[in-house]
Design an enzyme around this catalytic site. Structure first.
Site, PDB file in Angstrom:
ATOM      1  CD  GLU A  72      -6.720 -17.392   9.949  1.00 40.16           C
ATOM      2  OE1 GLU A  72      -7.373 -16.849  10.850  1.00 40.16           O
ATOM      3  OE2 GLU A  72      -5.936 -18.327  10.164  1.00 40.16           O
ATOM      4  CG  LEU A 105      -2.246  -0.776   1.012  1.00 39.90           C
ATOM      5  CD1 LEU A 105      -3.104  -0.706   2.273  1.00 39.90           C
ATOM      6  CD2 LEU A 105      -3.041  -0.304  -0.193  1.00 39.90           C
ATOM      7  CG  HIS A 138      -5.198  -6.309   5.302  1.00 45.00           C
ATOM      8  ND1 HIS A 138      -5.429  -4.967   5.467  1.00 45.00           N
ATOM      9  CD2 HIS A 138      -3.865  -6.436   5.101  1.00 45.00           C
ATOM     10  CE1 HIS A 138      -4.288  -4.307   5.376  1.00 45.00           C
ATOM     11  NE2 HIS A 138      -3.325  -5.182   5.153  1.00 45.00           N
TER      12      HIS A 138
END
Length: 181
Positions: free
Chosen positions: A92, A59, A95
Site C-alpha cells: 500500500e 535491499l 516502499h
C-alpha cells in the site's frame, strides 16, 4: 541486413570450473525455495559450482554481493558470475518502488563496474499469485532464467577472452596517441 546471432549453447566454452555466487532473499520462503531450486538446477546443468548465501530481503542483496565478491577476489578465488534471487510484492505504500528500483540499479551498477556477469532474479510483482507463477520451476522458472542469463554472459565473456587473449570484454577508450596515427 544484419542477422542476429543466436547462441545455441553447443559452442559455449566449458563452465565446469566456474564459481557462481547465488544470493537469495528469503522474505517469502515458499517463493525463495522455488527461485533457488530453478537457479541451482540451471547452474548444476552447466557444470558450474554454486555457492548460496541467504539474506533477509532484496535491499540486502547488492551490498552482500559487493562484500562477498570483493572478499573472493582478495582470496584469489573470485566468483565468475552472480545470481540474485528475491521477491518484492507491491503493498500500500511507496516502499515497493524504492526496494525494486534501488536493488535493480545497485546490481546493474556492480555488474557493469566489475564486469561481472549477473542474473537478476528479483521478482517485482503486484500479487503473491504472480510471484508464485514466476517462481515455480514448473511454470515460468524465473530463478532458472536468472541463472541462465548469468551463465550466458559468462560464456560470452570467456569466449571473448579466448578469441582475444589479454583483452577484456567491454568498452576500451582509445588513447589520444592511437587516434592521432
Amino acid at each position: 541486413m544484419v542477422t542476429p546471432r543466436r547462441d545455441s549453447g553447443s559452442d559455449r566454452p566449458s563452465l565446469k570450473d566456474a564459481r557462481i555466487l547465488v544470493v537469495e532473499a528469503r522474505y517469502y520462503d515458499d517463493i525463495a525455495d522455488e527461485l533457488l531450486r530453478g537457479a541451482t538446477e540451471a547452474i548444476a546443468a552447466s557444470g558450474a559450482e554454486a555457492e548460496v548465501v541467504t539474506v533477509p530481503g532484496a535491499l540486502e542483496i547488492p551490498q552482500t554481493v559487493a562484500i562477498l565478491v570483493e572478499a573472493a577476489m582478495r582470496s584469489g578465488k573470485p566468483y565468475d558470475a552472480v545470481v540474485a534471487l528475491g521477491c518484492v510484492i507491491r503493498g500500500e505504500t511507496g516502499h515497493y518502488d524504492i526496494v525494486a528500483g534501488e536493488s535493480a540499479r545497485a546490481l546493474m551498477d556492480l555488474s557493469v563496474l566489475l564486469r561481472l556477469p549477473l542474473g537478476n532474479g528479483i521478482l517485482t510483482v503486484e500479487t503473491e499469485a504472480q510471484a508464485q507463477a514466476r517462481a515455480r520451476v514448473s511454470e515460468m522458472n524465473k530463478g532458472g532464467g536468472a541463472a541462465e542469463a548469468a551463465l550466458a554472459v559468462l560464456a560470452l565473456k570467456r569466449a571473448n577472452a579466448a578469441e582475444h587473449p589479454g583483452r577484456t570484454i567491454g568498452f576500451t577508450p582509445r588513447r589520444a596517441a592511437e587516434t592521432a596515427e
